[in-house]
Write a protein that holds these residues in place. Structure first.
Motif: not given
Lengths: 97, 369
Positions: A48-49, A51-53, A56, A71-73, B215-216, B218-219, B222-223, B300
């Motif tokens: 889960s983390l 995806a954001m990584e 970035l 920020l779409t899948m 968006a998901p 989790a994303m 987390t942001a 993160v």
């Protein structure tokens, strides 16, 4: 997708420096060798983390800002999609969607 | 120290004065104080100057947050919420939405961020709050609990399900269908305005739905939480510094068995461990803020690590401080007694200690396959 399609896609990445760098980053961080058209989230190696990584990482490595609407899948599902997003944000290609 | 950090520190020190104990006992921060701090941009000091904010770096805002945390964790907690609301807009909103809402958060308005629900705490995938579009409106239906700052808020940043993913919507608290019930007796950060929020068919203009919606979950979460985690971690640094200072003051002058407490070895050990806890928390927060300021992708995980280590150090450090001050620190709203209660909440919010442990384990495993 067949195995040989995946192989071809990976070979194509050799000519796409953005995709190539992303594949290397993914292999380094997840210890999984992905192909450029593989669904990253289908295999379950993405936390889960992470995806954001990834977001970035794109921003830092390619000098782009990923705005909220991007920020779409679908933009992060495959290496190909992320490489296309990077090119679009760098102003190289119009948004085809 | 930059000029703006110095100014911010001076202003908030004056605003808090010697009131933190009584604010804690009353369970309220004076409205005029928090409005004034918001108007000066001090509740979300990383908002860029183009939106009327102070544009502090994460490192400077971290030091500022630690300072506020050393004075009053309720106010620091409100800062965490306001800053997280602002960051959510910066990260997940479109340009027009940022221009519409960010100046409010640096200009006198107050905001809270609503994640938790009666059946969705650590497991946010269980959230039932529903965001749907209806013509040119967006409609929100659901129930949120323990929303920090909601009792003071003008705006709530609400997370819910939306289409095949998740959505984030800005809900002005004055909108019909929004009801806010203050949590009567929180264990810690008693004046931070924790409240439960009912959202009953709340209709808003479609532009209140942030652009990244869909968006998901989790994303999106987390942001937002990455900011919250760093902010909480720096707040814990402040608590540790306050506990260390109070412990040094007390054990240096209090004489038992013919010498100051600090000269007794069992007491000195507590002091040494407390100093180590404060220093470790500081270094790990500095690392997370450096990742933020350099826009590094390992931010993160660094934020989870900082929050986890700083919150646990704060609970242990505050417990040691109460032990050292003994009867002198055992009044309910004494700074070390407040820290003892406030720190425990820091092990619960923005990802409990156990959730942080799971995330860190997941990260470690992914890196060693």
């Amino acid at each position: 997708m067949t195995a040989s399609d995946g192989q071809l896609a990976t070979e194509a990445a050799a000519t796409d420096p953005v995709a190539e760098r992303l594949l290397r980053f993914l292999a380094d961080r997840t210890k999984i060798e992905y192909t450029t058209d593989e669904d990253l989230f289908a295999r379950g190696g993405i936390s889960s983390l992470f995806a954001m990584e990834l977001v970035l990482h794109l921003e830092q490595q390619f000098g782009v800002a990923v705005p909220g609407p991007e920020l779409t899948m679908d933009n992060f599902r495959t290496v190909q999609a992320m490489a296309a997003l990077v090119r679009r944000l760098q102003g190289g290609e119009p948004n085809s969607s | 120290m930059t000029e703006s950090l110095w100014q911010a520190t001076r202003l908030v020190t004056e605003a808090v004065g010697a009131h933190a104990d009584s604010w804690d006992r009353r369970g309220r921060l004076p409205d005029a104080v928090v409005r004034d701090l918001s108007r000066r941009g001090l509740l979300a000091a990383q908002i860029p100057a183009e939106y009327g904010g102070l544009g502090l770096s994460s490192r400077d805002n971290g030091e500022f947050t630690a300072h506020v945390g050393s004075l009053c964790s309720s106010l620091r907690s409100l800062m965490t919420s306001q800053g997280m609301a602002a960051w959510t807009l910066q990260r997940l909103a479109g340009a027009g939405q940022q221009a519409a809402f960010l100046p409010k958060l640096a200009g006198g308005k107050l905001a809270g961020v609503a994640f938790s629900e009666p059946s969705a705490g650590s497991d946010l995938s269980a959230i039932r709050t529903e965001i749907r579009t209806d013509g040119d409106a967006v409609v929100v239906q659901g129930e949120k609990v323990w929303v920090t700052g909601a009792a003071y808020a003008d705006l709530l940043v609400v997370f819910g399900s939306y289409r095949e993913g998740a959505g984030v919507v800005i809900v002005p608290t004055a909108t019909p269908g929004v009801r806010i019930h203050r949590v009567a007796d929180p264990l810690g950060c008693r004046a931070a305005g924790h409240a439960d929020v009912r959202l009953d068919e709340v209709r808003l203009p479609a532009d209140h739905l942030l652009s990244a919606s869909g968006a998901p979950l989790a994303m999106l979460v987390t942001a937002a939480l990455t900011y919250g985690r760093i902010s909480v971690a720096w707040g814990c640094v402040g608590m540790l510094r306050a506990c260390l200072a109070a412990s040094i003051r007390h054990t240096s002058v209090r004489v038992q068995f013919g010498k100051p407490l600090a000269e007794h070895q069992l007491v000195a050990r507590h002091l040494g461990e407390l100093a180590a806890a404060a220093q470790v928390a500081t270094l790990i927060c500095e690392h997370a803020s450096r990742c933020w300021d350099e826009a590094r992708s390992d931010l993160v995980t660094a934020a989870v690590l900082a929050k986890h280590v700083a919150a646990r150090n704060a609970t242990q450090g505050a417990a040691a401080a109460v032990q050292l001050l003994a009867s002198a620190g055992a009044r309910d709203s004494h700074p070390v007694a407040r820290a003892y209660r406030d720190a425990k909440l820091m092990e619960i919010i923005e990802g409990s200690t156990e959730i942080c442990q799971l995330l860190l384990a997941e990260h470690a495993l992914a890196g060693s396959r």
